[in-house]
Enzyme design. Structure first.
Site: not given
Ligand SMILES: Cc1cc2nc3c(=O)[nH]c(=O)nc-3n(C[C@H](O)[C@H](O)[C@H](O)COP(=O)(O)O)c2cc1C
Ligand SMILES: Cc1cc2nc3c(=O)[nH]c(=O)nc-3n(C[C@H](O)[C@H](O)[C@H](O)COP(=O)(O)OP(=O)(O)OC[C@H]3O[C@@H](n4cnc5c(N)ncnc54)[C@H](O)[C@@H]3O)c2cc1C
Ligand code: FES
Lengths: 308, 261
Positions: A134, A196
């Site tokens: 952030c 992330n």
């Molecule tokens: C819709 C959405 C909202 C997310 N919100 C957050 C969040 O609030 N805080 C955070 O640290 N990561 C957030 N992420 C990131 C995920 O926790 C993760 O790190 C990222 O999506 C990669 O993993 P994946 O490919 O399995 O989704 C978000 C991801 C998505 C898709």
């Protein structure tokens, strides 16, 4: 002797988990949303949507765009804020036996410290995951997670006020992720989680405009898995604290790859949207893998690909 | 009404036009809990592309645990779904969201445009359980005749009066569905239930405000989860101060609760 009951337990600092499978922040709400679809008590840990001191409205729509084998999101960290989290969301999670990890975010180091202090009082919060992707409003909006000094400062601030494990969640949108990982390890993090979302964008060729109102968004899903795996490998080469692998994990095989690369645990994110039972299936499938390969403990997988 | 996931066998597939089809699937647990205006999230393909589930209104629920969706081909997800065959299984998550609310005090105007007519058949059937057909007016609009003629017959088969308009004049009056609303007598209290493309909804809401009729709208947004987890389905609140979420607070809203841009 054949392994019949492989040991699935892992540790993140002082936190003991029954298996290495967690839900990624922002993809599993506050747990309750999935209660009718997954057995929450089977999970290694539940990580909830990122919480800030005050509620946040988030970005204007359109907030989502599907891309090849992935999706872009620009939610803008919308969340109910600390107070409503404690009064409305935490009571449900108290009754779940699975450890709860709260993901936190802030505009300043002081924000993170206040969150850590208040959440330290809640026994149910087994660990914090610090989202440092952030902008730091006091440093011209540069993301904490892109500068080793700022990443160090946030980690140290949270460490001082939270007595249980502190996990720092790293951004992939940096030149050298190992440098950031080293900085947060030095500042006292018990573990790092990565990655992330990867900064990206998409354009609608009919309207001629970006698909997301925010123009840029975070790419997630299977499309980012090779990037995440590479970063886990690089971080494992440089730090000695546990690593939690995140990025495109959809199957037990994906999860095992991350362990072999050096992760001690993994998180399932975008896949929860498509297959709400994925976490359960991954836990089950990892157990089957250990039995089939006659491996006694899941811990024997960690970093194994690195030793050959 | 907790959401459930089911691999539902397709027992019937009807091709209403070149690009609109109606699937009847066996989904007893989801069907048993469904209310008009709620929706389901359907997995478009086994693989990773297209990745996300697609939202569809619950078109009808039938005896024997049957659930119907009416699907119009738009892009690759709906294209893949439209090719599914009887005997194959659709991966369905639902029922989701808040549907229409209705009671016997109102005169009911069901106003649908194009594929937005989908949820109104289920609604009509539920209203008819406690009300006479004369308390319901059905107003439908479409681009051309073939898009809606089967649906017009379905409503008419329930004993309802159906007024139709098409943009090309191939069925009913030539024009827009709001043209059908304008000359209606001011039945009061009245409730308008509407679903269709955004410009049509905005126009319908405008007519309702002129006539002082209450109005419920069913909105569409891109969705990733349908479960109130991703927060991707935000739409601006009427006070312009923050967002509501279509998958949880909707898809049906009181027209006065959301901003009309
Ligand atoms: C819709 C959405 C909202 C997310 N919100 C957050 C969040 O609030 N805080 C955070 O640290 N990561 C957030 N992420 C990131 C995920 O926790 C993760 O790190 C990222 O999506 C990669 O993993 P994946 O490919 O399995 O989704 C978000 C991801 C998505 C898709
Ligand atoms: C609550 C709700 C109920 C719906 N009910 C029906 C119905 O009964 N029958 C029907 O045919 N269609 C319905 N839709 C629209 C339908 O979901 C889209 O047409 C479909 O998702 C398009 O997918 P695609 O892959 O073919 O198109 P693409 O354009 O390739 O899809 C790309 C992405 O955009 C999303 N998207 C595109 N158009 C829409 C849209 N209008 N609404 C939401 N997401 C969209 C897709 O889900 C996907 O994530 C409904 C939408 C919502 C939100
Ligand atoms: S679609 Fe995910 S929160 Fe509504």
């Amino acid at each position: 002797m054949a392994v019949e009951q492989p040991d699935m337990k892992i540790s993140i600092g002082s936190l003991r988990l029954k298996n290495p499978v967690m839900t990624a922040s922002g993809t599993f709400g506050y747990g309750e949303e999935y209660a009718s679809l997954v057995n929450l008590n089977l999970l290694g840990a539940i990580i909830v949507k990122g919480i800030s001191l005050l509620p946040r409205k988030g970005n204007p729509p359109t907030r989502i765009a599907e891309t090849a084998c992935g999706m872009l999101n620009a939610i803008g960290l919308e969340n109910v804020g600390l107070e409503r989290f404690l009064s409305e969301k935490l009571p449900f999670l108290q009754d779940i036996s699975t450890p709860l990890i709260v993901n936190i975010l802030g505009d300043t180091v002081e924000d993170y410290q206040q969150l850590a202090k208040r959440l330290n009082e809640e026994e149910k919060v087994a660990a914090l995951e610090v989202n440092i992707s952030c902008p730091n409003v006091k440093q011209g909006g540069v993301a904490f997670g892109t500068d080793p000094h700022m990443a160090h400062a946030v980690t140290k601030g949270v460490r001082q006020h939270f007595k249980r494990p502190v996990i720092v969640k790293l951004s992939p949108n940096v030149t050298d992720i190992a440098e950031i990982a080293l900085a947060v390890e030095e500042a006292g993090a018990d573990a790092v989680s990565l990655i992330n979302t990867v900064l990206g964008m998409a354009i609608d060729i009919d309207s001629g405009k970006p698909k997301l109102a925010n123009i840029f968004g975070g790419l997630s899903g299977p499309a980012i898995k090779p990037i995440a795996l590479r970063m886990v490998w690089q971080v494992a080469e440089n730090v000695s604290i546990p690593i939690i692998g995140i990025g495109g994990i959809a199957t037990p095989e994906d999860a095992i790859e991350f362990l072999l690369a050096g992760a001690s645990a993994i998180q399932v994110g975008t896949t929860n949207f498509i297959n709400p039972k994925a976490t359960e299936e991954i836990i089950h499938g990892m157990g089957t893998y250990l039995r089939e390969h006659n491996i006694a403990s899941i811990r024997d997988l960690i970093g194994r690909a690195r030793h050959t | 009404m907790p959401a459930l996931q089911q691999k539902a066998e397709i027992i019937r597939s009807e091709k209403l036009t070149d690009d609109i089809c109606r699937f009847t699937v066996q989904a007893p647990d989801i069907a048993a809990d469904s209310r008009p205006g709620q929706f389901v999230m359907v997995r478009a393909a086994e693989g990773m592309d297209p990745l996300l589930r697609r939202p569809f209104s619950i078109h009808q629920v039938r005896d024997g645990g049957l659930l119907q969706i009416l699907l119009k081909v738009i892009g690759k997800g709906t294209q893949a779904l439209s090719k599914m065959q009887v005997g194959q299984h659709m991966d369905i998550l639902g029922p989701l969201g808040r549907g229409f609310t209705y009671n016997s005090k109102h005169h009911h105007y069901l106003v649908g445009g194009g594929i937005g007519i989908a949820p109104l058949l289920f609604l009509a059937k539920q209203i008819l359980k406690k009300n006479e057909p004369s308390t319901i007016n059905v107003l439908l609009g479409a681009r051309a005749k073939d898009e809606i003629c089967t649906l017009v017959d379905d409503f008419a088969g329930m004993g309802l009066e159906v007024k139709v308009c098409t943009e090309d004049g191939s069925l009913g009056k030539q024009g827009l569905v709001t043209d059908l609303m304008a000359p209606l007598p001011d039945e009061n209290p009245a409730m308008v239930y509407t679903c269709g493309p955004y410009p049509m909804l905005r126009a319908v809401v405008g007519v309702c405000r002129d006539k002082n009729w209450a109005c419920q709208v069913s909105l569409e947004t891109i969705m990733a989860c349908g479960l109130a987890a991703c927060l991707g389905c935000a739409v601006l609140r009427a006070d312009m101060n923050g967002y509501v979420h279509v998958c949880k607070d909707g898809p049906v809203f009181n027209a006065d609760d959301v901003a009309w841009l």
